[in-house]
Design an enzyme around this catalytic site. Structure first.
Site, PDB file in Angstrom:
ATOM      1  CB  SER A 151      61.535   1.620 -17.722  1.00 56.62           C
ATOM      2  OG  SER A 151      60.329   1.074 -17.619  1.00 56.62           O
ATOM      3  CE1 TYR A 191      60.583   2.436 -22.815  1.00 56.49           C
ATOM      4  CE2 TYR A 191      59.141   1.578 -21.681  1.00 56.49           C
ATOM      5  CZ  TYR A 191      59.936   2.402 -22.029  1.00 56.49           C
ATOM      6  OH  TYR A 191      60.079   3.541 -21.079  1.00 56.49           O
TER       7      TYR A 191
END
Ligand code: NAP
Length: 269
Positions: free
Chosen positions: A143, A156
């Site tokens: 990501s 995350y």
């Protein structure tokens, strides 16, 4: 019974929805047979039926919760023993949008189990076979928060920084073994991810949200170009190259016998 694909079989985790379901679609159309892995069997069965009808490929469904040791072990064992598997797409993942210190640490460790531990164990299960058979590929879905951990929840971001670093190291180690490694770093993408992470995607500015179809098509174009890191949104690849060049420039100076002069000056003062 369909004939086996000359491209081999792609195992795609998290293929019951979103980015993983689009990978399944595109890879079947590229001629791969598929093994689809996620928890929701009904959704996997529906996708498998549609893709088998439309592409004629062999599509197998394995319902598994990759954050459970026993389910994960089943998929690891398959990766170790099924020599038809030529591509592993580590896509299953969870996010969070709440601030780091306002988040439940149990949920954070569940996220680490899926985003880091499962991805690592599946890679360890697949790669020795790829090396022994002289080829294969791993696509890891990272990501942009792996580069920009300030943007969403920090755990995350940390899990995705792990995915980037792990992919970089793996690529370096496998460079002469005909095993391809790609890390894909999506920005915001219109999938169920956002609802599950705590912020519906409709709350984001439309100009920063990509369609999952466009994201996967760009990521596969990057794979075909041989990229190690593909950032589908980034307009100018020179920006990534400058970032990577700055990192490479640090490398010869990161480990020295003496502290840097600026710290010695402080100590002597
Ligand atoms: P998604 O639609 O929510 O897909 C997540 C997939 O992972 C689903 O198929 C889900 O299926 C599966 N999954 C979740 N927990 C699992 C578990 N314990 N065991 C097995 N499978 C599990 O979201 P997505 O956006 O496509 O996410 C795919 C990847 O892209 C993730 O790694 C995510 O971090 C990354 N990503 C997404 C975005 C974004 O903006 N959407 C941006 C950057 C990176 P089941 O519920 O059926 O298990």
């Amino acid at each position: 019974m369909n004939s086996l694909s000359p491209k081999g079989t792609a195992l795609v985790t998290g293929s019951s929805s979103g980015i993983g379901a689009v990978y399944a679609d595109r890879l079947a159309r590229r001629g791969y047979d598929l093994i689809l892995v996620a928890r929701n069997r009904d959704r996997l069965d529906g996708l498998a039926r549609r893709l088998a009808d439309e592409t004629g490929r062999n599509i197998e469904v394995l319902a598994a919760d990759l954050s459970k040791k026993s389910d994960l072990a089943r998929i690891e064992s398959l990766l170790r023993t099924d020599a038809s598997i030529t591509l592993l797409v580590n896509n299953a993942g969870l996010g969070a949008t709440a601030p780091l210190l306002a988040s439940d640490v149990e949920k954070m460790t569940d996220m680490i189990d899926l985003n880091v531990t499962a991805l690592t164990r599946l890679t360890y299960a697949a790669v020795p076979g790829f090396v022994a058979r002289g080829g294969g590929a791993v696509i890891n879905i990272a990501s942009i928060v792996g580069i920009a951990p300030e943007v969403l929840n920090g755990v995350y971001g940390g899990t995705k920084a792990f995915v980037l670093a792990f992919s970089q190291s793996l690529r370096h180690e496998l460079a002469d073994k005909n095993v391809r490694v790609q890390a894909v770093a999506p920005g915001a993408t219109a999938t169920d991810f956002w609802e599950i992470a705590g912020t519906p995607v409709a709350h984001l500015p439309a100009e920063i949200v990509m369609r999952a179809d466009d994201l996967v098509d760009a990521a596969l174009a990057g794979f075909d170009m041989g990229e190690l890191v593909t950032i589908p949104s980034l307009p100018d690849i020179a920006d990534w190259e400058a970032y990577e060049a700055a990192r490479q420039k640090l490398l010869p100076n990161l480990s020295k016998q003496q502290p840097a002069a600026r710290y010695r000056a402080q100590t002597q003062a």
